[in-house]
Design a protein around this motif. Structure first.
Motif, PDB file in Angstrom:
ATOM      1  N   GLY A  46      42.296  13.571  62.122  1.00 27.23           N
ATOM      2  CA  GLY A  46      42.353  14.426  60.953  1.00 27.23           C
ATOM      3  C   GLY A  46      43.644  15.195  60.815  1.00 27.23           C
ATOM      4  N   LEU A  73      37.120  16.393  55.526  1.00 28.51           N
ATOM      5  CA  LEU A  73      36.179  16.059  56.590  1.00 28.51           C
ATOM      6  C   LEU A  73      35.416  17.284  57.072  1.00 28.51           C
ATOM      7  CD1 LEU A  73      38.328  13.650  58.809  1.00 28.51           C
ATOM      8  CD2 LEU A  73      36.658  13.039  57.054  1.00 28.51           C
ATOM      9  N   LEU A  86      32.773  18.101  64.058  1.00 33.49           N
ATOM     10  CA  LEU A  86      33.769  17.089  64.435  1.00 33.49           C
ATOM     11  C   LEU A  86      33.864  16.881  65.943  1.00 33.49           C
ATOM     12  CD1 LEU A  86      36.702  17.972  61.988  1.00 33.49           C
ATOM     13  CD2 LEU A  86      34.801  16.384  61.651  1.00 33.49           C
ATOM     14  N   VAL A 126      40.167  20.260  57.646  1.00 35.84           N
ATOM     15  CA  VAL A 126      40.507  18.987  58.295  1.00 35.84           C
ATOM     16  C   VAL A 126      40.335  17.879  57.261  1.00 35.84           C
ATOM     17  CG1 VAL A 126      40.036  17.396  60.183  1.00 35.84           C
ATOM     18  CG2 VAL A 126      39.764  19.864  60.539  1.00 35.84           C
ATOM     19  N   GLY A 128      40.954  13.683  56.109  1.00 38.56           N
ATOM     20  CA  GLY A 128      41.016  12.329  56.652  1.00 38.56           C
ATOM     21  C   GLY A 128      42.442  11.832  56.808  1.00 38.56           C
ATOM     22  N   CYS A 129      42.640  10.936  57.768  1.00 35.80           N
ATOM     23  CA  CYS A 129      43.975  10.428  58.126  1.00 35.80           C
ATOM     24  C   CYS A 129      43.964   8.906  58.149  1.00 35.80           C
ATOM     25  CB  CYS A 129      44.361  10.974  59.501  1.00 35.80           C
ATOM     26  SG  CYS A 129      45.846  10.230  60.214  1.00 35.80           S
ATOM     27  N   SER A 132      42.960   6.478  60.995  1.00 35.81           N
ATOM     28  CA  SER A 132      41.572   6.088  61.226  1.00 35.81           C
ATOM     29  C   SER A 132      41.242   4.697  60.691  1.00 35.81           C
ATOM     30  CB  SER A 132      40.627   7.118  60.602  1.00 35.81           C
ATOM     31  OG  SER A 132      40.730   8.357  61.263  1.00 35.81           O
ATOM     32  N   VAL A 197      39.157   8.359  54.441  1.00 33.62           N
ATOM     33  CA  VAL A 197      40.457   8.386  55.135  1.00 33.62           C
ATOM     34  C   VAL A 197      41.489   7.658  54.266  1.00 33.62           C
ATOM     35  CG1 VAL A 197      39.618   8.775  57.472  1.00 33.62           C
ATOM     36  CG2 VAL A 197      39.683   6.437  56.589  1.00 33.62           C
ATOM     37  N   THR A 264      38.902  13.524  66.625  1.00 36.23           N
ATOM     38  CA  THR A 264      37.522  14.011  66.575  1.00 36.23           C
ATOM     39  C   THR A 264      36.589  13.090  67.362  1.00 36.23           C
ATOM     40  OG1 THR A 264      36.704  12.780  64.655  1.00 36.23           O
ATOM     41  CG2 THR A 264      38.095  14.725  64.222  1.00 36.23           C
TER      42      THR A 264
END
Length: 274
Positions: A46, A73, A86, A126, A128-129, A132, A197, A264
């Motif tokens: 995240g 998130l 998380l 936080v 999403g990235c 992921s 994400v 997470t």
């Protein structure tokens, strides 16, 4: 190999349940200060934005209006450094490899721990990235050059404008991964399953069409070569809020350093929409 590299290498021998906690422990005790691309690859990572409570409502609306670059998130209670949804042991003050401290829209420090800066009015977001969905891309047989080369992903400020909310506005930041045409089509199919994400790409092909003049000089992260038989593929990126912070110029806030994510306990497969 450095002690930190040896410690991180041992992560990949850990069982899946303990892997994220093991990486966070290494980060917390100061054994890893670099980007997190490729670490605990089956776990959700995240982006982090920490703001005074007085700005939290505006930023929440900014995320709601821009879910592609800012998929939420988790949001903490004011002054709460824990994020139990998380990970039970997460401490947002120490569990990122590197932070950015901002004052009036400028980065003034990049510490590895923010305990001394913590305040009772701070709210943690936080987001999403794209790290992921990289596991799903790799499992689909799609190579990712920045991971192969041990680099951070390349990120650029585009000319795609986000929807403003309160003091927050500005350009969308995008991450880029070079792919052959057939792989790019497959990547659209794979990443569209993960809207939390960033989902499917926002652009493929000519970077000039989204305001990027040079791929070899990213605004964040590390440059990777785009081969003659490849096209650049761009995804919305969770560094977008940092571009908004430059324009909003809040008196004080904290973010992750680009690429240095919160890992997470959530598994990537839990975020798949189908």
């Amino acid at each position: 190999m450095t002690r930190a590299s040896q410690s991180i290498a041992s992560v990949f021998d850990a069982d899946k349940v303990g892997k994220a906690q093991h990486v966070r422990k290494l980060i917390r005790q100061g054994d890893w200060h670099s980007h997190t691309s490729g670490l605990a690859s089956d776990h959700v990572q995240g982006n982090v934005v920490i703001l005074p409570e007085s700005l939290a409502t505006d930023f929440l609306r900014y995320c709601q209006r821009n879910p592609k670059p800012c998929p939420l998130l988790a949001v903490s209670e004011p002054g709460q450094a824990k994020l139990p949804t998380l990970g039970g042991d997460i401490d947002i003050c120490s569990d990122l490899p590197r932070y950015r401290v901002w004052r009036h829209g400028e980065v003034v420090d990049e510490p590895t721990d923010i305990s001394a800066l913590w305040r009772a009015d701070l709210v943690t977001f936080v987001l999403g990235c794209s790290f992921s969905f990289e596991q799903a891309l790799l499992e689909a047989g799609l190579p990712l050059r920045h991971i192969e080369q041990g680099k951070n992903v390349a990120m650029y400020r585009s000319n795609i404008q986000t929807q403003p909310a309160g003091i927050f506005s500005g350009p969308m930041v995008v991450s880029m991964r070079p792919m052959k045409a057939a792989a790019a089509i497959r990547a659209v199919q794979v990443t569209s399953r993960f809207p939390n994400v960033h989902g499917a790409p926002v652009h493929m092909g000519d970077p000039a069409q989204i305001g990027i003049t040079r791929l070899d000089t990213p605004d964040y992260g590390d440059a990777v070569e785009v081969m003659d038989d490849e096209i650049p593929v761009f995804w919305a990126c969770g560094v977008t809020p940092q571009a908004a912070l430059v324009q909003a110029r809040p008196a004080f806030c904290i973010t992750h350093a680009p690429g240095a994510m919160l890992i997470t306990d959530l598994l990537n497969q839990q975020l798949a929409s189908f």
